[in-house]
Design a protein around this motif. Sequence first.
Motif, PDB file in Angstrom:
ATOM      1  N   TYR A   1       0.760  -1.304  -0.171  1.00  0.00           N
ATOM      2  CA  TYR A   1       0.039  -0.145   0.005  1.00  0.00           C
ATOM      3  C   TYR A   1       0.710   1.254  -0.083  1.00  0.00           C
ATOM      4  N   SER A   2       1.933   1.269   0.505  1.00  0.00           N
ATOM      5  CA  SER A   2       2.846   2.538   0.732  1.00  0.00           C
ATOM      6  C   SER A   2       3.340   3.056  -0.488  1.00  0.00           C
ATOM      7  N   THR A   3       3.277   2.185  -1.607  1.00  0.00           N
ATOM      8  CA  THR A   3       3.696   2.445  -2.925  1.00  0.00           C
ATOM      9  C   THR A   3       2.484   2.980  -3.852  1.00  0.00           C
ATOM     10  N   LEU A   4       1.411   2.972  -3.378  1.00  0.00           N
ATOM     11  CA  LEU A   4       0.125   3.313  -4.099  1.00  0.00           C
ATOM     12  C   LEU A   4      -0.042   5.031  -4.040  1.00  0.00           C
ATOM     13  N   TRP A   5       0.783   5.896  -4.671  1.00  0.00           N
ATOM     14  CA  TRP A   5       0.969   7.110  -4.467  1.00  0.00           C
ATOM     15  C   TRP A   5      -0.277   7.904  -5.293  1.00  0.00           C
ATOM     16  N   GLY A   6      -1.106   7.392  -6.006  1.00  0.00           N
ATOM     17  CA  GLY A   6      -2.069   7.939  -6.673  1.00  0.00           C
ATOM     18  C   GLY A   6      -3.225   8.089  -5.562  1.00  0.00           C
ATOM     19  N   LEU A   7      -3.198   7.246  -4.710  1.00  0.00           N
ATOM     20  CA  LEU A   7      -4.261   7.452  -3.687  1.00  0.00           C
ATOM     21  C   LEU A   7      -4.054   8.350  -2.381  1.00  0.00           C
ATOM     22  N   GLN A   8      -2.735   8.651  -2.334  1.00  0.00           N
ATOM     23  CA  GLN A   8      -2.077   9.493  -1.302  1.00  0.00           C
ATOM     24  C   GLN A   8      -2.305  10.923  -1.579  1.00  0.00           C
ATOM     25  N   GLY A   9      -2.111  12.017  -0.570  1.00  0.00           N
ATOM     26  CA  GLY A   9      -2.060  13.485  -0.637  1.00  0.00           C
ATOM     27  C   GLY A   9      -1.090  13.845  -0.076  1.00  0.00           C
ATOM     28  N   SER A  10      -1.108  15.421   0.094  1.00  0.00           N
ATOM     29  CA  SER A  10       0.034  16.072   0.688  1.00  0.00           C
ATOM     30  C   SER A  10      -0.184  15.955   2.203  1.00  0.00           C
ATOM     31  N   THR A  11      -1.370  15.326   2.662  1.00  0.00           N
ATOM     32  CA  THR A  11      -1.470  15.546   4.247  1.00  0.00           C
ATOM     33  C   THR A  11      -1.570  14.165   4.654  1.00  0.00           C
ATOM     34  N   THR A  12      -1.565  13.139   3.864  1.00  0.00           N
ATOM     35  CA  THR A  12      -1.455  11.538   4.311  1.00  0.00           C
ATOM     36  C   THR A  12      -0.199  11.207   4.474  1.00  0.00           C
ATOM     37  N   GLN A  13      -0.048   9.793   5.329  1.00  0.00           N
ATOM     38  CA  GLN A  13       0.846   9.195   5.651  1.00  0.00           C
ATOM     39  C   GLN A  13       0.888   7.683   5.069  1.00  0.00           C
ATOM     40  N   PRO A  14       1.592   7.573   3.994  1.00  0.00           N
ATOM     41  CA  PRO A  14       2.861   8.296   3.325  1.00  0.00           C
ATOM     42  C   PRO A  14       2.384   9.360   2.495  1.00  0.00           C
ATOM     43  N   ALA A  15       2.839  10.390   2.404  1.00  0.00           N
ATOM     44  CA  ALA A  15       2.348  11.683   1.410  1.00  0.00           C
ATOM     45  C   ALA A  15       2.937  11.360   0.259  1.00  0.00           C
ATOM     46  N   SER A  16       2.147  12.066  -0.690  1.00  0.00           N
ATOM     47  CA  SER A  16       2.421  12.318  -1.896  1.00  0.00           C
ATOM     48  C   SER A  16       1.758  13.262  -2.628  1.00  0.00           C
TER      49      SER A  16
ATOM     50  N   TYR B   1       1.129  15.135  -5.456  1.00  0.00           N
ATOM     51  CA  TYR B   1       0.246  14.992  -6.563  1.00  0.00           C
ATOM     52  C   TYR B   1      -0.571  13.751  -6.616  1.00  0.00           C
ATOM     53  N   GLY B   2      -0.635  12.951  -5.588  1.00  0.00           N
ATOM     54  CA  GLY B   2      -1.741  11.972  -5.529  1.00  0.00           C
ATOM     55  C   GLY B   2      -3.237  12.762  -5.489  1.00  0.00           C
ATOM     56  N   THR B   3      -4.175  11.679  -5.500  1.00  0.00           N
ATOM     57  CA  THR B   3      -5.427  12.273  -5.535  1.00  0.00           C
ATOM     58  C   THR B   3      -6.082  12.534  -4.221  1.00  0.00           C
ATOM     59  N   GLY B   4      -5.563  12.133  -3.110  1.00  0.00           N
ATOM     60  CA  GLY B   4      -5.637  12.724  -1.705  1.00  0.00           C
ATOM     61  C   GLY B   4      -7.144  11.760  -1.492  1.00  0.00           C
ATOM     62  N   ALA B   5      -7.251  10.715  -2.175  1.00  0.00           N
ATOM     63  CA  ALA B   5      -8.227   9.447  -1.712  1.00  0.00           C
ATOM     64  C   ALA B   5      -8.090   9.212  -0.120  1.00  0.00           C
ATOM     65  N   ALA B   6      -6.876   8.969   0.423  1.00  0.00           N
ATOM     66  CA  ALA B   6      -6.847   8.532   1.559  1.00  0.00           C
ATOM     67  C   ALA B   6      -7.289   9.557   2.508  1.00  0.00           C
ATOM     68  N   ALA B   7      -7.017  10.853   2.452  1.00  0.00           N
ATOM     69  CA  ALA B   7      -7.584  11.704   3.201  1.00  0.00           C
ATOM     70  C   ALA B   7      -8.840  11.906   3.306  1.00  0.00           C
TER      71      ALA B   7
ATOM     72  N   GLY C   1      -7.238  22.855 -16.000  1.00  0.00           N
ATOM     73  CA  GLY C   1      -5.896  23.345 -15.775  1.00  0.00           C
ATOM     74  C   GLY C   1      -5.268  22.696 -14.391  1.00  0.00           C
ATOM     75  N   GLY C   2      -6.230  21.619 -14.160  1.00  0.00           N
ATOM     76  CA  GLY C   2      -5.811  20.942 -12.738  1.00  0.00           C
ATOM     77  C   GLY C   2      -6.013  19.588 -12.871  1.00  0.00           C
ATOM     78  N   ARG C   3      -5.692  18.806 -11.577  1.00  0.00           N
ATOM     79  CA  ARG C   3      -5.741  17.520 -11.396  1.00  0.00           C
ATOM     80  C   ARG C   3      -6.785  17.160 -10.471  1.00  0.00           C
ATOM     81  N   LEU C   4      -7.105  15.936 -10.468  1.00  0.00           N
ATOM     82  CA  LEU C   4      -8.324  15.253  -9.702  1.00  0.00           C
ATOM     83  C   LEU C   4      -7.751  15.430  -8.015  1.00  0.00           C
ATOM     84  N   ASP C   5      -8.770  15.796  -7.368  1.00  0.00           N
ATOM     85  CA  ASP C   5      -8.339  15.856  -5.976  1.00  0.00           C
ATOM     86  C   ASP C   5      -9.725  15.390  -5.233  1.00  0.00           C
ATOM     87  N   VAL C   6      -9.518  14.069  -4.754  1.00  0.00           N
ATOM     88  CA  VAL C   6     -10.922  13.416  -4.103  1.00  0.00           C
ATOM     89  C   VAL C   6     -10.986  14.164  -2.738  1.00  0.00           C
ATOM     90  N   ALA C   7      -9.936  14.411  -2.086  1.00  0.00           N
ATOM     91  CA  ALA C   7     -10.305  15.189  -0.766  1.00  0.00           C
ATOM     92  C   ALA C   7     -10.870  16.405  -0.918  1.00  0.00           C
TER      93      ALA C   7
END
Length: 457
Positions: A137-152, A154-160, A445-451
């Motif tokens: 799971y730690s490698t699933l950057w597309g689900l992470q976001g700037s405030t998640t652990q681990p953080a990524s 440019y991910g979607t922030g789904a975990a948030a 001009g933007g990317r998906l932000d699930v959070a």
Amino acid sequence: MPKFPKSASRPLALAVTLSVLLAACSQPQGATPTSALPADDLGLWAAPANVPADVPGELIVKVRARTPLNAQTLGLGALLLRAERLTPGGDVYRLTVPSGREAQALHTLSARGTVAYAERNHTYTPQGAYIVNDTFYSTLWGLQGSTTQPASPYGTGAAAAWARGYTGSASVYVGVVDTGVQIDHPDLAAQVWTNPADPADGVDNDGNGYVDDTRGWNFTDGSSALYTGNADKHGTHVAGIIGARANNAQGVAGVNWAVNLIPTKFLGTSGYGDTANAVSAIAYLTDLKVNRGVNVVAINSSWSGAPSQALYDAISAANDAGILFVASAGNNGVNADAQPAYPAAYDLPNVVSVTAIDKAGALPSWANTGAGSVDLGAPGVSIRSTVNGSTYATADGTSMATAFVTGAAALYASTHPGVSPSALKAALLASVTPTASLQGRTVTGGRLDVARLMTLP
């Protein structure tokens, strides 16, 4: 009639040949592979060689109301070898004519008042390429976001969004129009729809024309067999991004922890699919919602090809039924405003066109863009998900980015029952995070932000 991009010619209703946009790997065919897609790894999911632009000897025709379909009413005589209705009770057919005489048949059909339109049966190719295996799971950057652990960042922030309790709902259904799906994969088995109205007993219990469509349907061979192995890797990967089971101590997680995925296989073992089967698959999902009471909120379309009136009509009917249609912008590395890929380029209120970004927020060289036609970006490089053989693999492509957006749509629908396709699309586009690489190259001009999406009313 369809509203195609202003820079593209609308296909003639009759007798026109259009070249298919082939991009099964994440760079234009014949191009030198980019660093995002190592050449020596292409064998894991390579584009089939010499994919025809159209299926030889096949046409698609729509007859006008109350017109009996036969060689006489179509004016084809001995040219008509076979006619197959694409949907039960419908007026769109797949015609078989002698190979090499398609143009003659189209010319004849153009003079018939009984014909609403006729066109060639175009081919479509998946928009992803597989690279390596991974299960963490730690490698699933597309689900992470700037405030998640681990953080990524440019991910979607789904975990948030999950952290706030937004994990999806089994009352939401998503159609996966793709290759087949491994329905007994450990991370998918509990997420794939079961049709309560048609158990596997050799009888068409629900009367929809498909015998034992217990988990979906295979339109490539007219059967209920949804999984044949390696050929179904692409659909299995896409399905996992949308809704792989979470918190089961194995594998990966999808955007939705709870969701019902409905596999409809139209991309075959050849590595491509055709218009006729795509239309049938979309119509099948539309029928489930309109006539069977299944809450299909979105269809994932991670493939592209040439424009088709029949395909346009099927997607428009899905819109009328309240179904969002999320489509891959394509992997040709072109400006889609000038060189559109379909179905993503259709100007319909339920169509969302998606391009890809990488973990650093950069736009891959192979990802199609378009300031007027591609709506937003989403993670599409080094995306780990489920694949055939009950395993996991990493993939690049706008296919993967599309699945993230479809997953986000399903998540939003889980808290907004009855949301219309246009409102769902508006929410997806209004909640993007501005991204430098997508400025002036996408509509938003933007990317998906699930959070952020899940904070909207």
